[in-house]
Scaffold this active site. Structure first.
Site, PDB file in Angstrom:
ATOM      1  CB  CYS A  58      50.439  30.255  32.575  1.00 51.08           C
ATOM      2  SG  CYS A  58      49.206  31.432  33.199  1.00 51.08           S
TER       3      CYS A  58
HETATM    4  N1  COA Z   1      42.994  43.219  49.149  1.00 50.06           N
HETATM    5  C1  COA Z   1      43.335  43.062  50.078  1.00 50.06           C
HETATM    6  N2  COA Z   1      43.762  41.972  50.843  1.00 50.06           N
HETATM    7  C2  COA Z   1      43.278  40.936  50.267  1.00 50.06           C
HETATM    8  C3  COA Z   1      42.969  40.757  48.732  1.00 50.06           C
HETATM    9  C4  COA Z   1      42.958  42.228  48.212  1.00 50.06           C
HETATM   10  N3  COA Z   1      42.799  42.375  46.923  1.00 50.06           N
HETATM   11  N4  COA Z   1      42.934  39.612  48.337  1.00 50.06           N
HETATM   12  C5  COA Z   1      43.245  38.753  49.641  1.00 50.06           C
HETATM   13  N5  COA Z   1      43.413  39.538  50.678  1.00 50.06           N
HETATM   14  C6  COA Z   1      43.768  39.103  51.852  1.00 50.06           C
HETATM   15  C7  COA Z   1      43.331  37.643  52.173  1.00 50.06           C
HETATM   16  O1  COA Z   1      41.787  37.851  52.754  1.00 50.06           O
HETATM   17  C8  COA Z   1      44.265  37.400  53.381  1.00 50.06           C
HETATM   18  O2  COA Z   1      43.589  38.043  54.457  1.00 50.06           O
HETATM   19  P1  COA Z   1      43.544  37.031  55.938  1.00 50.06           P
HETATM   20  O3  COA Z   1      45.258  36.791  56.137  1.00 50.06           O
HETATM   21  O4  COA Z   1      43.164  37.908  56.916  1.00 50.06           O
HETATM   22  O5  COA Z   1      43.313  35.809  55.686  1.00 50.06           O
HETATM   23  C9  COA Z   1      45.479  38.013  52.915  1.00 50.06           C
HETATM   24  O6  COA Z   1      45.377  38.913  52.073  1.00 50.06           O
HETATM   25  C10 COA Z   1      46.493  36.959  52.146  1.00 50.06           C
HETATM   26  O7  COA Z   1      45.516  36.261  51.255  1.00 50.06           O
HETATM   27  P2  COA Z   1      46.426  35.182  50.396  1.00 50.06           P
HETATM   28  O8  COA Z   1      45.630  34.808  49.470  1.00 50.06           O
HETATM   29  O9  COA Z   1      47.022  34.213  51.364  1.00 50.06           O
HETATM   30  O10 COA Z   1      47.683  36.143  49.619  1.00 50.06           O
HETATM   31  P3  COA Z   1      48.995  35.685  49.248  1.00 50.06           P
HETATM   32  O11 COA Z   1      50.108  36.374  50.049  1.00 50.06           O
HETATM   33  O12 COA Z   1      49.175  34.064  48.783  1.00 50.06           O
HETATM   34  O13 COA Z   1      49.060  36.495  47.630  1.00 50.06           O
HETATM   35  C11 COA Z   1      48.306  35.824  45.278  1.00 50.06           C
HETATM   36  C12 COA Z   1      47.774  36.235  46.737  1.00 50.06           C
HETATM   37  C13 COA Z   1      47.414  35.234  44.429  1.00 50.06           C
HETATM   38  C14 COA Z   1      49.104  37.090  44.889  1.00 50.06           C
HETATM   39  C15 COA Z   1      49.709  35.026  45.475  1.00 50.06           C
HETATM   40  O14 COA Z   1      49.116  33.940  46.331  1.00 50.06           O
HETATM   41  C16 COA Z   1      49.973  34.278  44.078  1.00 50.06           C
HETATM   42  O15 COA Z   1      50.544  35.084  43.146  1.00 50.06           O
HETATM   43  N6  COA Z   1      50.142  33.097  43.814  1.00 50.06           N
HETATM   44  C17 COA Z   1      50.663  32.358  42.923  1.00 50.06           C
HETATM   45  C18 COA Z   1      49.729  32.355  41.647  1.00 50.06           C
HETATM   46  C19 COA Z   1      50.059  31.852  40.514  1.00 50.06           C
HETATM   47  O16 COA Z   1      51.409  31.826  40.142  1.00 50.06           O
HETATM   48  N7  COA Z   1      49.175  31.537  39.521  1.00 50.06           N
HETATM   49  C20 COA Z   1      49.363  31.078  38.338  1.00 50.06           C
HETATM   50  C21 COA Z   1      48.372  31.819  37.621  1.00 50.06           C
HETATM   51  S1  COA Z   1      48.994  31.192  35.957  1.00 50.06           S
END
Ligand code: COA
Length: 374
Positions: free
Chosen positions: A156
Protein backbone atom coordinates in the site's frame (compact mmCIF):
# COMPACT_ATOMS: atom_id res chain seq x y z
CA UNK A 1 20.52 18.78 -7.77
CA UNK A 2 17.63 19.40 -10.18
CA UNK A 3 14.35 20.71 -8.72
CA UNK A 4 11.42 18.31 -9.21
CA UNK A 5 7.81 19.22 -9.87
CA UNK A 6 4.68 17.09 -10.00
CA UNK A 7 2.73 18.39 -12.99
CA UNK A 8 -0.09 15.93 -13.63
CA UNK A 9 -2.27 13.22 -12.11
CA UNK A 10 -4.73 10.77 -13.62
CA UNK A 11 -7.39 8.42 -12.29
CA UNK A 12 -9.04 5.41 -13.90
CA UNK A 13 -12.21 4.36 -12.07
CA UNK A 14 -13.85 1.03 -13.04
CA UNK A 15 -17.42 1.22 -14.36
CA UNK A 16 -18.95 -1.07 -11.72
CA UNK A 17 -19.41 -0.35 -8.04
CA UNK A 18 -20.63 -2.54 -5.15
CA UNK A 19 -22.41 -0.97 -2.17
CA UNK A 20 -21.99 -2.33 1.35
CA UNK A 21 -25.63 -3.44 1.22
CA UNK A 22 -25.03 -5.53 -1.91
CA UNK A 23 -21.79 -7.00 -0.58
CA UNK A 24 -23.24 -7.90 2.82
CA UNK A 25 -26.36 -9.45 1.26
CA UNK A 26 -24.19 -11.70 -0.90
CA UNK A 27 -21.89 -12.59 2.03
CA UNK A 28 -24.81 -13.39 4.31
CA UNK A 29 -26.44 -15.59 1.65
CA UNK A 30 -23.16 -17.51 1.47
CA UNK A 31 -23.07 -17.82 5.29
CA UNK A 32 -26.66 -19.08 5.42
CA UNK A 33 -25.98 -21.64 2.73
CA UNK A 34 -22.73 -22.79 4.37
CA UNK A 35 -24.36 -23.14 7.78
CA UNK A 36 -27.35 -25.06 6.44
CA UNK A 37 -25.16 -27.39 4.34
CA UNK A 38 -23.01 -28.08 7.40
CA UNK A 39 -25.82 -28.06 9.99
CA UNK A 40 -25.12 -31.59 11.27
CA UNK A 41 -21.37 -30.99 11.77
CA UNK A 42 -22.06 -27.61 13.42
CA UNK A 43 -24.67 -29.23 15.70
CA UNK A 44 -22.19 -31.99 16.61
CA UNK A 45 -19.56 -29.36 17.51
CA UNK A 46 -17.22 -30.55 14.75
CA UNK A 47 -17.41 -27.29 12.86
CA UNK A 48 -17.93 -23.63 13.75
CA UNK A 49 -20.97 -21.88 12.28
CA UNK A 50 -20.06 -18.81 10.20
CA UNK A 51 -21.24 -15.42 11.51
CA UNK A 52 -22.98 -12.87 9.27
CA UNK A 53 -21.46 -9.55 8.22
CA UNK A 54 -23.13 -6.19 8.82
CA UNK A 55 -23.27 -2.88 6.97
CA UNK A 56 -23.32 -0.97 10.27
CA UNK A 57 -20.09 -2.66 11.42
CA UNK A 58 -18.29 -1.97 8.15
CA UNK A 59 -19.20 1.71 8.13
CA UNK A 60 -18.38 2.26 11.80
CA UNK A 61 -15.12 0.26 11.81
CA UNK A 62 -13.73 1.51 8.49
CA UNK A 63 -15.79 4.34 6.93
CA UNK A 64 -16.10 2.33 3.70
CA UNK A 65 -19.49 2.55 1.95
CA UNK A 66 -18.76 1.15 -1.52
CA UNK A 67 -15.97 -0.03 -3.79
CA UNK A 68 -15.32 -0.06 -7.55
CA UNK A 69 -14.50 -3.44 -9.09
CA UNK A 70 -13.52 -4.79 -12.50
CA UNK A 71 -16.16 -7.55 -12.24
CA UNK A 72 -19.17 -7.14 -9.97
CA UNK A 73 -21.07 -10.26 -11.02
CA UNK A 74 -18.41 -12.79 -10.00
CA UNK A 75 -17.81 -11.08 -6.65
CA UNK A 76 -21.51 -11.11 -5.71
CA UNK A 77 -22.26 -14.63 -7.00
CA UNK A 78 -22.24 -16.78 -3.83
CA UNK A 79 -20.96 -19.77 -5.82
CA UNK A 80 -17.94 -17.79 -7.08
CA UNK A 81 -17.18 -14.82 -4.74
CA UNK A 82 -14.24 -13.74 -6.88
CA UNK A 83 -14.02 -11.48 -9.94
CA UNK A 84 -14.18 -13.38 -13.23
CA UNK A 85 -11.67 -11.80 -15.60
CA UNK A 86 -11.04 -13.89 -18.71
CA UNK A 87 -7.38 -14.52 -19.52
CA UNK A 88 -6.13 -12.43 -22.43
CA UNK A 89 -3.79 -13.48 -25.19
CA UNK A 90 -0.15 -12.39 -25.04
CA UNK A 91 -0.73 -10.12 -28.02
CA UNK A 92 -3.49 -8.19 -26.20
CA UNK A 93 -2.88 -5.46 -23.59
CA UNK A 94 -3.01 -6.88 -20.06
CA UNK A 95 -5.72 -5.63 -17.72
CA UNK A 96 -3.31 -3.69 -15.48
CA UNK A 97 -1.59 -2.09 -18.45
CA UNK A 98 -4.93 -1.06 -19.95
CA UNK A 99 -6.07 0.53 -16.67
CA UNK A 100 -2.69 2.24 -16.28
CA UNK A 101 -2.74 3.68 -19.82
CA UNK A 102 -6.13 5.21 -19.14
CA UNK A 103 -4.87 7.01 -16.00
CA UNK A 104 -1.59 7.92 -17.75
CA UNK A 105 -3.35 9.77 -20.60
CA UNK A 106 -5.17 12.03 -18.12
CA UNK A 107 -1.95 12.76 -16.24
CA UNK A 108 -0.13 13.61 -19.49
CA UNK A 109 -2.93 15.97 -20.48
CA UNK A 110 -2.70 17.87 -17.22
CA UNK A 111 1.07 18.05 -17.54
CA UNK A 112 0.62 19.31 -21.17
CA UNK A 113 2.92 16.56 -22.38
CA UNK A 114 2.92 13.88 -25.07
CA UNK A 115 3.85 10.33 -24.13
CA UNK A 116 7.16 10.63 -25.96
CA UNK A 117 8.21 13.46 -23.59
CA UNK A 118 8.50 10.84 -20.82
CA UNK A 119 11.75 8.94 -20.36
CA UNK A 120 10.98 6.59 -17.46
CA UNK A 121 7.86 4.65 -16.41
CA UNK A 122 7.41 3.14 -12.96
CA UNK A 123 4.52 0.91 -11.95
CA UNK A 124 4.49 0.97 -8.17
CA UNK A 125 1.73 -1.22 -6.75
CA UNK A 126 0.84 -4.10 -4.44
CA UNK A 127 -0.80 -6.48 -6.88
CA UNK A 128 1.07 -7.21 -10.09
CA UNK A 129 -0.85 -9.63 -12.29
CA UNK A 130 2.18 -11.54 -13.55
CA UNK A 131 5.85 -12.05 -12.84
CA UNK A 132 7.21 -10.64 -16.11
CA UNK A 133 7.59 -8.88 -18.49
CA UNK A 134 7.09 -5.82 -16.28
CA UNK A 135 3.67 -4.15 -16.58
CA UNK A 136 5.52 -0.81 -16.76
CA UNK A 137 7.43 -1.94 -19.87
CA UNK A 138 4.14 -2.96 -21.46
CA UNK A 139 2.67 0.48 -20.62
CA UNK A 140 5.83 2.12 -22.02
CA UNK A 141 5.26 0.18 -25.25
CA UNK A 142 1.51 0.90 -25.46
CA UNK A 143 2.16 4.65 -25.06
CA UNK A 144 5.21 4.72 -27.33
CA UNK A 145 7.70 5.94 -24.73
CA UNK A 146 11.49 5.66 -25.21
CA UNK A 147 13.80 5.17 -22.25
CA UNK A 148 13.23 2.59 -19.53
CA UNK A 149 10.59 1.20 -17.19
CA UNK A 150 10.36 -1.09 -14.17
CA UNK A 151 7.84 -2.37 -11.63
CA UNK A 152 8.19 -2.05 -7.89
CA UNK A 153 6.08 -3.37 -5.03
CA UNK A 154 5.96 -1.85 -1.57
CA UNK A 155 2.30 -2.87 -1.03
CA UNK A 156 0.00 0.00 0.00
CA UNK A 157 2.98 2.35 0.39
CA UNK A 158 4.12 1.94 -3.19
CA UNK A 159 3.04 5.41 -4.40
CA UNK A 160 5.28 7.42 -2.09
CA UNK A 161 8.14 4.97 -2.65
CA UNK A 162 7.56 5.42 -6.40
CA UNK A 163 7.51 9.22 -6.06
CA UNK A 164 10.78 9.18 -4.10
CA UNK A 165 12.34 6.90 -6.73
CA UNK A 166 11.29 9.25 -9.55
CA UNK A 167 12.34 12.29 -7.52
CA UNK A 168 15.80 10.81 -6.93
CA UNK A 169 16.18 9.93 -10.62
CA UNK A 170 15.28 13.44 -11.77
CA UNK A 171 17.41 15.13 -9.09
CA UNK A 172 20.44 13.07 -10.07
CA UNK A 173 19.80 13.44 -13.81
CA UNK A 174 19.19 9.77 -14.76
CA UNK A 175 15.71 10.78 -16.02
CA UNK A 176 14.06 14.09 -16.90
CA UNK A 177 10.40 13.14 -16.84
CA UNK A 178 9.01 10.16 -14.93
CA UNK A 179 5.54 8.62 -15.10
CA UNK A 180 4.63 6.78 -11.88
CA UNK A 181 1.54 4.54 -11.93
CA UNK A 182 -0.44 2.66 -9.30
CA UNK A 183 -2.54 -0.06 -10.94
CA UNK A 184 -4.60 -2.18 -8.57
CA UNK A 185 -7.07 -5.02 -9.08
CA UNK A 186 -7.30 -5.61 -5.33
CA UNK A 187 -10.52 -7.64 -5.79
CA UNK A 188 -8.31 -10.38 -7.28
CA UNK A 189 -6.45 -10.95 -4.01
CA UNK A 190 -9.32 -10.34 -1.58
CA UNK A 191 -11.02 -13.29 0.14
CA UNK A 192 -14.69 -12.39 -0.26
CA UNK A 193 -15.59 -15.31 2.05
CA UNK A 194 -13.67 -13.77 4.99
CA UNK A 195 -15.96 -11.72 7.25
CA UNK A 196 -13.07 -9.74 8.76
CA UNK A 197 -11.83 -8.41 5.43
CA UNK A 198 -14.39 -9.00 2.64
CA UNK A 199 -15.34 -5.29 2.55
CA UNK A 200 -11.87 -3.75 2.54
CA UNK A 201 -10.60 -3.36 -1.03
CA UNK A 202 -11.53 -1.88 -4.42
CA UNK A 203 -9.98 -1.63 -7.90
CA UNK A 204 -8.53 1.50 -9.54
CA UNK A 205 -5.48 2.95 -11.34
CA UNK A 206 -3.72 6.26 -10.78
CA UNK A 207 -0.84 8.04 -12.51
CA UNK A 208 1.51 10.88 -11.58
CA UNK A 209 3.95 12.84 -13.75
CA UNK A 210 7.20 14.12 -12.19
CA UNK A 211 9.49 16.47 -14.11
CA UNK A 212 12.68 18.42 -13.91
CA UNK A 213 11.16 21.79 -12.89
CA UNK A 214 13.08 23.65 -15.60
CA UNK A 215 11.30 21.63 -18.31
CA UNK A 216 7.77 21.80 -16.94
CA UNK A 217 5.09 23.20 -19.26
CA UNK A 218 2.39 23.17 -16.60
CA UNK A 219 3.57 25.92 -14.24
CA UNK A 220 0.77 25.21 -11.73
CA UNK A 221 2.23 21.94 -10.47
CA UNK A 222 3.44 20.91 -7.02
CA UNK A 223 7.14 21.18 -6.19
CA UNK A 224 8.47 18.18 -4.29
CA UNK A 225 9.96 19.76 -1.15
CA UNK A 226 11.27 16.52 0.36
CA UNK A 227 10.49 12.82 0.67
CA UNK A 228 11.02 10.29 3.45
CA UNK A 229 10.45 6.53 3.64
CA UNK A 230 10.47 4.05 6.51
CA UNK A 231 10.02 0.25 6.80
CA UNK A 232 9.80 -2.15 9.75
CA UNK A 233 9.11 -5.86 9.28
CA UNK A 234 5.71 -7.20 10.38
CA UNK A 235 3.57 -10.25 9.60
CA UNK A 236 0.35 -8.46 10.48
CA UNK A 237 -0.52 -7.76 6.82
CA UNK A 238 0.54 -10.59 4.58
CA UNK A 239 -0.12 -12.39 1.30
CA UNK A 240 1.84 -15.61 0.67
CA UNK A 241 0.89 -15.95 -2.99
CA UNK A 242 3.90 -16.68 -5.17
CA UNK A 243 5.57 -19.00 -7.65
CA UNK A 244 6.71 -21.40 -4.92
CA UNK A 245 3.06 -22.19 -4.06
CA UNK A 246 3.05 -24.91 -6.73
CA UNK A 247 5.92 -26.64 -4.96
CA UNK A 248 3.65 -27.26 -1.95
CA UNK A 249 0.35 -28.16 -3.68
CA UNK A 250 -1.25 -29.31 -0.40
CA UNK A 251 -1.31 -25.65 0.78
CA UNK A 252 -1.70 -23.94 -2.57
CA UNK A 253 -5.27 -22.73 -2.03
CA UNK A 254 -5.07 -21.88 1.67
CA UNK A 255 -6.44 -18.52 2.82
CA UNK A 256 -2.94 -17.08 3.30
CA UNK A 257 -2.47 -17.09 -0.49
CA UNK A 258 -4.86 -14.11 -0.46
CA UNK A 259 -4.79 -10.95 1.68
CA UNK A 260 -4.81 -11.62 5.44
CA UNK A 261 -4.32 -9.18 8.29
CA UNK A 262 -4.55 -8.61 12.03
CA UNK A 263 -6.53 -5.41 11.50
CA UNK A 264 -6.67 -4.29 15.12
CA UNK A 265 -2.90 -4.71 15.58
CA UNK A 266 -2.24 -2.89 12.29
CA UNK A 267 -4.39 -0.01 13.44
CA UNK A 268 -2.59 0.23 16.79
CA UNK A 269 0.95 -0.15 15.45
CA UNK A 270 0.89 1.68 12.12
CA UNK A 271 -1.07 4.81 13.14
CA UNK A 272 1.55 6.15 15.61
CA UNK A 273 4.38 5.11 13.28
CA UNK A 274 2.89 7.21 10.47
CA UNK A 275 2.11 10.22 12.68
CA UNK A 276 5.73 10.16 13.92
CA UNK A 277 7.10 9.87 10.39
CA UNK A 278 5.19 12.97 9.21
CA UNK A 279 5.95 14.97 12.36
CA UNK A 280 9.70 14.23 12.16
CA UNK A 281 9.75 14.83 8.43
CA UNK A 282 8.19 18.29 8.83
CA UNK A 283 10.50 19.17 11.74
CA UNK A 284 13.62 18.17 9.81
CA UNK A 285 12.50 20.52 7.02
CA UNK A 286 11.95 23.33 9.55
CA UNK A 287 8.21 23.20 8.88
CA UNK A 288 5.32 23.42 11.32
CA UNK A 289 2.20 21.25 11.04
CA UNK A 290 0.24 24.52 11.23
CA UNK A 291 1.81 25.43 7.87
CA UNK A 292 0.13 22.48 6.14
CA UNK A 293 -2.93 23.21 4.06
CA UNK A 294 -3.84 19.52 3.67
CA UNK A 295 -2.79 15.91 4.17
CA UNK A 296 -3.62 13.33 1.49
CA UNK A 297 -3.40 10.11 3.47
CA UNK A 298 -3.50 6.46 2.43
CA UNK A 299 -7.13 5.36 2.33
CA UNK A 300 -7.46 2.23 4.47
CA UNK A 301 -9.55 3.31 7.41
CA UNK A 302 -11.33 6.55 8.23
CA UNK A 303 -10.72 6.28 11.99
CA UNK A 304 -7.03 5.60 11.39
CA UNK A 305 -6.69 8.71 9.23
CA UNK A 306 -8.52 10.86 11.78
CA UNK A 307 -6.10 9.58 14.46
CA UNK A 308 -3.00 10.28 12.33
CA UNK A 309 -4.14 13.74 11.22
CA UNK A 310 -5.12 14.72 14.77
CA UNK A 311 -1.75 13.58 16.12
CA UNK A 312 0.13 15.59 13.46
CA UNK A 313 -2.07 18.70 13.43
CA UNK A 314 -2.95 18.79 17.14
CA UNK A 315 -6.70 19.18 16.59
CA UNK A 316 -9.63 17.21 15.11
CA UNK A 317 -9.13 17.32 11.32
CA UNK A 318 -11.88 18.51 8.97
CA UNK A 319 -12.56 16.95 5.56
CA UNK A 320 -10.68 19.91 4.12
CA UNK A 321 -7.58 19.14 6.24
CA UNK A 322 -7.68 15.44 5.44
CA UNK A 323 -10.04 14.43 2.59
CA UNK A 324 -11.63 10.98 2.49
CA UNK A 325 -12.13 8.97 -0.68
CA UNK A 326 -12.32 5.51 0.90
CA UNK A 327 -16.05 5.94 1.53
CA UNK A 328 -16.56 5.65 -2.24
CA UNK A 329 -13.42 3.73 -3.35
CA UNK A 330 -12.62 1.59 -0.26
CA UNK A 331 -8.94 0.72 0.23
CA UNK A 332 -7.31 0.78 -3.21
CA UNK A 333 -3.88 -0.13 -1.83
CA UNK A 334 -1.10 1.91 -3.47
CA UNK A 335 -3.53 4.27 -5.24
CA UNK A 336 -5.46 5.63 -2.22
CA UNK A 337 -3.39 8.69 -1.33
CA UNK A 338 -3.05 9.57 -5.02
CA UNK A 339 -6.82 9.42 -5.59
CA UNK A 340 -7.21 11.80 -2.63
CA UNK A 341 -4.53 14.10 -4.09
CA UNK A 342 -5.99 13.93 -7.61
CA UNK A 343 -9.47 14.87 -6.43
CA UNK A 344 -8.47 17.44 -3.82
CA UNK A 345 -5.54 19.49 -5.12
CA UNK A 346 -7.03 22.04 -7.51
CA UNK A 347 -8.08 24.51 -4.81
CA UNK A 348 -4.45 24.98 -3.67
CA UNK A 349 -2.97 28.48 -4.01
CA UNK A 350 0.67 29.16 -4.90
CA UNK A 351 2.95 28.54 -1.93
CA UNK A 352 0.48 26.35 0.00
CA UNK A 353 1.92 23.08 1.30
CA UNK A 354 0.64 19.58 1.87
CA UNK A 355 1.78 16.04 2.61
CA UNK A 356 1.04 12.93 0.53
CA UNK A 357 1.40 9.92 2.80
CA UNK A 358 0.93 6.22 2.11
CA UNK A 359 1.39 3.29 4.50
CA UNK A 360 0.71 -0.41 4.77
CA UNK A 361 2.22 -3.88 4.61
CA UNK A 362 5.87 -4.36 5.37
CA UNK A 363 5.24 -2.35 7.52
CA UNK A 364 6.08 0.54 5.24
CA UNK A 365 5.26 4.25 5.13
CA UNK A 366 6.25 7.22 3.03
CA UNK A 367 5.82 10.98 3.34
CA UNK A 368 6.10 13.46 0.44
CA UNK A 369 5.98 17.19 1.26
CA UNK A 370 4.71 19.28 -1.67
CA UNK A 371 4.31 23.02 -2.30
CA UNK A 372 2.01 24.51 -4.97
CA UNK A 373 4.02 26.30 -7.59
CA UNK A 374 2.82 29.11 -9.90
N1 COA B 1 -19.47 -7.68 10.30
C1 COA B 1 -19.84 -7.67 11.60
N2 COA B 1 -18.99 -7.85 12.61
C2 COA B 1 -17.69 -8.09 12.31
C3 COA B 1 -17.24 -8.12 10.97
C4 COA B 1 -18.20 -7.92 9.96
N3 COA B 1 -17.85 -7.92 8.65
N4 COA B 1 -15.91 -8.36 10.97
C5 COA B 1 -15.54 -8.46 12.25
N5 COA B 1 -16.61 -8.30 13.08
C6 COA B 1 -16.65 -8.36 14.54
C7 COA B 1 -15.52 -9.18 15.11
O1 COA B 1 -15.86 -10.55 15.13
C8 COA B 1 -15.39 -8.59 16.50
O2 COA B 1 -16.40 -9.14 17.33
P1 COA B 1 -16.14 -9.42 18.90
O3 COA B 1 -15.86 -8.04 19.48
O4 COA B 1 -17.41 -10.03 19.34
O5 COA B 1 -14.96 -10.31 18.94
C9 COA B 1 -15.73 -7.13 16.30
O6 COA B 1 -16.47 -7.05 15.08
C10 COA B 1 -14.51 -6.23 16.21
O7 COA B 1 -13.58 -6.80 15.27
P2 COA B 1 -12.19 -6.14 14.97
O8 COA B 1 -11.50 -6.96 13.91
O9 COA B 1 -11.46 -5.91 16.26
O10 COA B 1 -12.67 -4.75 14.35
P3 COA B 1 -11.92 -3.39 14.19
O11 COA B 1 -12.66 -2.35 14.89
O12 COA B 1 -10.46 -3.51 14.47
O13 COA B 1 -12.10 -3.12 12.61
C11 COA B 1 -10.78 -3.22 10.60
C12 COA B 1 -11.56 -4.01 11.66
C13 COA B 1 -10.12 -4.21 9.65
C14 COA B 1 -11.78 -2.36 9.85
C15 COA B 1 -9.73 -2.31 11.28
O14 COA B 1 -9.04 -3.04 12.26
C16 COA B 1 -8.75 -1.72 10.31
O15 COA B 1 -9.09 -1.11 9.31
N6 COA B 1 -7.46 -1.81 10.68
C17 COA B 1 -6.40 -1.22 9.89
C18 COA B 1 -6.18 -2.08 8.72
C19 COA B 1 -5.24 -1.48 7.74
O16 COA B 1 -4.99 -0.31 7.68
N7 COA B 1 -4.70 -2.34 6.94
C20 COA B 1 -3.83 -1.92 5.94
C21 COA B 1 -4.20 -2.67 4.77
S1 COA B 1 -3.29 -2.00 3.50
Amino acid sequence: MNQVILTGTGLFTPAESISNEELVESFNNYVEKFNSENAAAIEAGEMEALAPSSVAFIEKASGIKSRYVMDKKGVLDTDIMCPRIPERGNDEPSLLAEMGVNAAKQALEEAQLDANDIDAVLVACANLQRAYPAISIEIQDLLGIDGFAFDMNVACSSATFGIQTGYDMIRSGSAKRVMMLNTEVCSGHLNFRDRDSHFIFGDVATAVILEDAELAKNKQGFEIVDTRLVTKFSNNIRNNFGFLNRTAPENRDDDDKLFIQEGRKVFREVSPMVAQLITDHLADNNLQASGLRRMWLHQANRNMNDFIAKKVLGYDPTEDDQPTVLDEYANTSSAGSIIAFHKHKDDFKAGEMGVICSFGAGYSAGSVIVRRAG
